[in-house]
Write a protein that holds these residues in place. Structure first.
Motif, PDB file in Angstrom:
ATOM      1  N   SER A  86      32.138  49.193  29.098  1.00 16.20           N
ATOM      2  CA  SER A  86      32.641  49.429  27.742  1.00 16.20           C
ATOM      3  C   SER A  86      33.372  48.165  27.290  1.00 16.20           C
ATOM      4  CB  SER A  86      33.591  50.634  27.744  1.00 16.20           C
ATOM      5  OG  SER A  86      34.516  50.533  26.688  1.00 16.20           O
ATOM      6  N   ASN A  87      32.843  47.501  26.258  1.00 17.48           N
ATOM      7  CA  ASN A  87      33.498  46.267  25.804  1.00 17.48           C
ATOM      8  C   ASN A  87      34.910  46.531  25.310  1.00 17.48           C
ATOM      9  OD1 ASN A  87      31.778  47.529  23.813  1.00 17.48           O
ATOM     10  ND2 ASN A  87      32.366  45.924  22.375  1.00 17.48           N
ATOM     11  N   TYR A  88      35.130  47.718  24.714  1.00 19.30           N
ATOM     12  CA  TYR A  88      36.477  48.007  24.201  1.00 19.30           C
ATOM     13  C   TYR A  88      37.460  48.227  25.355  1.00 19.30           C
ATOM     14  CZ  TYR A  88      34.143  48.186  19.723  1.00 19.30           C
ATOM     15  OH  TYR A  88      33.413  47.839  18.615  1.00 19.30           O
ATOM     16  N   PHE A 134      33.155  58.564  28.131  1.00 23.45           N
ATOM     17  CA  PHE A 134      33.615  59.236  26.918  1.00 23.45           C
ATOM     18  C   PHE A 134      33.221  60.702  26.970  1.00 23.45           C
ATOM     19  CE2 PHE A 134      29.877  56.512  26.076  1.00 23.45           C
ATOM     20  CZ  PHE A 134      28.918  57.484  25.869  1.00 23.45           C
ATOM     21  N   GLN A 145      33.408  64.734  24.579  1.00 22.58           N
ATOM     22  CA  GLN A 145      33.840  65.539  23.436  1.00 22.58           C
ATOM     23  C   GLN A 145      34.543  66.813  23.914  1.00 22.58           C
ATOM     24  OE1 GLN A 145      33.748  64.928  20.033  1.00 22.58           O
ATOM     25  NE2 GLN A 145      33.204  62.835  20.618  1.00 22.58           N
ATOM     26  N   GLY A 165      37.020  61.045  20.987  1.00 26.16           N
ATOM     27  CA  GLY A 165      36.237  61.220  22.218  1.00 26.16           C
ATOM     28  C   GLY A 165      35.752  59.899  22.791  1.00 26.16           C
ATOM     29  N   LYS A 166      36.431  58.807  22.408  1.00 25.97           N
ATOM     30  CA  LYS A 166      35.976  57.474  22.842  1.00 25.97           C
ATOM     31  C   LYS A 166      36.866  56.904  23.938  1.00 25.97           C
ATOM     32  CE  LYS A 166      34.150  56.178  18.284  1.00 25.97           C
ATOM     33  NZ  LYS A 166      32.789  55.718  18.403  1.00 25.97           N
ATOM     34  N   ILE A 167      36.297  55.922  24.641  1.00 29.24           N
ATOM     35  CA  ILE A 167      37.084  55.091  25.550  1.00 29.24           C
ATOM     36  C   ILE A 167      37.176  53.705  24.926  1.00 29.24           C
ATOM     37  CG2 ILE A 167      36.698  56.300  27.726  1.00 29.24           C
ATOM     38  CD1 ILE A 167      34.310  54.354  28.213  1.00 29.24           C
ATOM     39  N   PRO A 168      38.278  52.987  25.199  1.00 32.99           N
ATOM     40  CA  PRO A 168      39.343  53.314  26.128  1.00 32.99           C
ATOM     41  C   PRO A 168      40.444  54.139  25.468  1.00 32.99           C
ATOM     42  CG  PRO A 168      39.778  51.172  25.180  1.00 32.99           C
ATOM     43  CD  PRO A 168      38.499  51.668  24.560  1.00 32.99           C
ATOM     44  N   GLU A 172      42.091  53.646  20.379  1.00 26.69           N
ATOM     45  CA  GLU A 172      41.630  52.557  19.503  1.00 26.69           C
ATOM     46  C   GLU A 172      42.159  51.225  20.048  1.00 26.69           C
ATOM     47  OE1 GLU A 172      39.376  52.478  16.868  1.00 26.69           O
ATOM     48  OE2 GLU A 172      38.972  54.528  17.503  1.00 26.69           O
ATOM     49  N   SER A 173      41.206  50.427  20.530  1.00 21.96           N
ATOM     50  CA  SER A 173      41.580  49.213  21.260  1.00 21.96           C
ATOM     51  C   SER A 173      42.483  48.263  20.461  1.00 21.96           C
ATOM     52  CB  SER A 173      40.317  48.483  21.721  1.00 21.96           C
ATOM     53  OG  SER A 173      39.517  48.153  20.611  1.00 21.96           O
ATOM     54  N   SER A 174      42.240  48.126  19.152  1.00 21.36           N
ATOM     55  CA  SER A 174      43.096  47.182  18.400  1.00 21.36           C
ATOM     56  C   SER A 174      44.508  47.733  18.257  1.00 21.36           C
ATOM     57  CB  SER A 174      42.495  46.865  17.023  1.00 21.36           C
ATOM     58  OG  SER A 174      41.412  45.983  17.196  1.00 21.36           O
ATOM     59  N   ARG A 221      24.937  48.255  18.724  1.00 22.86           N
ATOM     60  CA  ARG A 221      24.961  49.560  19.394  1.00 22.86           C
ATOM     61  C   ARG A 221      23.697  50.381  19.143  1.00 22.86           C
ATOM     62  NH1 ARG A 221      29.546  51.496  21.885  1.00 22.86           N
ATOM     63  NH2 ARG A 221      30.851  49.689  22.141  1.00 22.86           N
TER      64      ARG A 221
HETATM   65  N1  GSH Z   1      36.980  51.591  17.599  1.00 21.23           N
HETATM   66  C1  GSH Z   1      37.049  52.003  18.968  1.00 21.23           C
HETATM   67  C2  GSH Z   1      35.647  51.931  19.569  1.00 21.23           C
HETATM   68  C3  GSH Z   1      35.600  52.476  20.978  1.00 21.23           C
HETATM   69  C4  GSH Z   1      34.173  52.801  21.381  1.00 21.23           C
HETATM   70  O1  GSH Z   1      33.250  52.812  20.568  1.00 21.23           O
HETATM   71  N2  GSH Z   1      34.016  53.110  22.659  1.00 21.23           N
HETATM   72  C5  GSH Z   1      32.713  53.515  23.135  1.00 21.23           C
HETATM   73  C6  GSH Z   1      32.481  52.966  24.529  1.00 21.23           C
HETATM   74  S1  GSH Z   1      32.425  51.185  24.494  1.00 21.23           S
HETATM   75  C7  GSH Z   1      32.686  55.031  23.210  1.00 21.23           C
HETATM   76  O2  GSH Z   1      33.591  55.636  23.725  1.00 21.23           O
HETATM   77  N3  GSH Z   1      31.626  55.630  22.659  1.00 21.23           N
HETATM   78  C8  GSH Z   1      31.451  57.057  22.664  1.00 21.23           C
HETATM   79  C9  GSH Z   1      31.237  57.636  21.308  1.00 21.23           C
HETATM   80  O3  GSH Z   1      31.089  56.866  20.348  1.00 21.23           O
HETATM   81  O4  GSH Z   1      31.230  58.859  21.214  1.00 21.23           O
HETATM   82  C10 GSH Z   1      38.017  51.107  19.746  1.00 21.23           C
HETATM   83  O5  GSH Z   1      38.298  49.987  19.270  1.00 21.23           O
HETATM   84  O6  GSH Z   1      38.549  51.533  20.788  1.00 21.23           O
END
Ligand code: GSH
Length: 217
Positions: free
Chosen positions: A10-12, A34, A36, A47-50, A61-63, A106
């Motif tokens: 995961s780049n984030y 990730f 839900q 539901g996202k990482i990190p 949210e990484s930022s 993506r």
């Molecule tokens: N805007 C978010 C993007 C995070 C993101 O897209 N993470 C991906 C993995 S690299 C993820 O969890 N995707 C699952 C999904 O979109 O449901 C951030 O900056 O943290």
């Protein structure tokens, strides 16, 4: 103790991990994908990482996480310049990398993660978006030697983590990679790889990516 929840491809996640390493903050990495599921959404509502856990509180949210680290640990290495114009450039580069390069790329990521085929129109559309994003980025990057100037910043965390993943993902679909039309990008990534913290982020990513590619064949 800071806990970083995420995954090595995961780049984030890698963006935040590189920031934590550069700041010299102690943290524990917890590998998680990730989800839900309700329990997961309580910690990371999209539901996202990190996501990060600090003193029992959860941040996503990484930022936002990077901005939090900058404020919460003021004695650690600064990843945003104090000059407002320079700080704005850092945020602009992050925005270009993530919104105009990562998000379009993506469309192809799913293929490697889920073993899906990609329609040729999607590949074409992605290539066009990447070319547009790359042209915009090449107007703002400095590579002197870091992406936003002579100091390592949050923009390097985002750019390094994102470019290292995109390159792995798109090579099977789009070649040559239009991102390398950005003058100086390859030399920049080579320079970043000499940074021990970037190498620490890259190694587990390469191991997991290789395993994924083997599974896909
Ligand atoms: N805007 C978010 C993007 C995070 C993101 O897209 N993470 C991906 C993995 S690299 C993820 O969890 N995707 C699952 C999904 O979109 O449901 C951030 O900056 O943290």
């Amino acid at each position: 103790m800071i806990k970083l929840y995420g995954y090595p491809i995961s780049n984030y996640t890698n963006k935040v991990k590189l920031a934590l390493l550069e700041k010299g903050l102690e943290f524990e990495e917890i590998r998680t994908g990730f989800s839900q599921d309700e329990e997961f959404l309580q910690k990371s509502p999209m539901g996202k990482i990190p996501y990060l856990e600090v003193d029992g509180k959860f941040l996503c949210e990484s930022s936002a996480i990077l901005e939090f680290l900058e404020q919460a640990y003021p004695n650690s290495k600064h990843l945003f310049p104090s000059d407002p114009f320079e700080a704005a450039l850092v945020r602009t580069i992050i925005s270009f990398v993530e919104n105009y390069i990562d998000i379009p790329a993506r469309r192809l990521y799913e293929s490697i993660v889920e073993g899906k085929d990609i329609p040729p129109e999607t590949v074409k559309l992605t290539e066009e978006s990447l070319r547009k994003g790359a042209k915009a980025l090449s107007r703002v990057v400095r590579f002197s030697p870091f992406i936003a100037g002579n100091e390592f910043t949050a923009a390097d965390c985002s750019a390094f983590a994102t470019f290292q993943i995109i390159n792995d993902h798109i090579a099977d679909w789009i070649s040559p990679n239009p991102l390398f039309e950005i003058p100086g990008l390859q030399a920049y990534l080579d320079m970043m790889m000499t940074n021990p913290n970037a190498a620490k982020v890259d190694k587990p990513k390469s191991v997991v990516m290789k395993a994924l590619k083997r599974l896909r064949k």
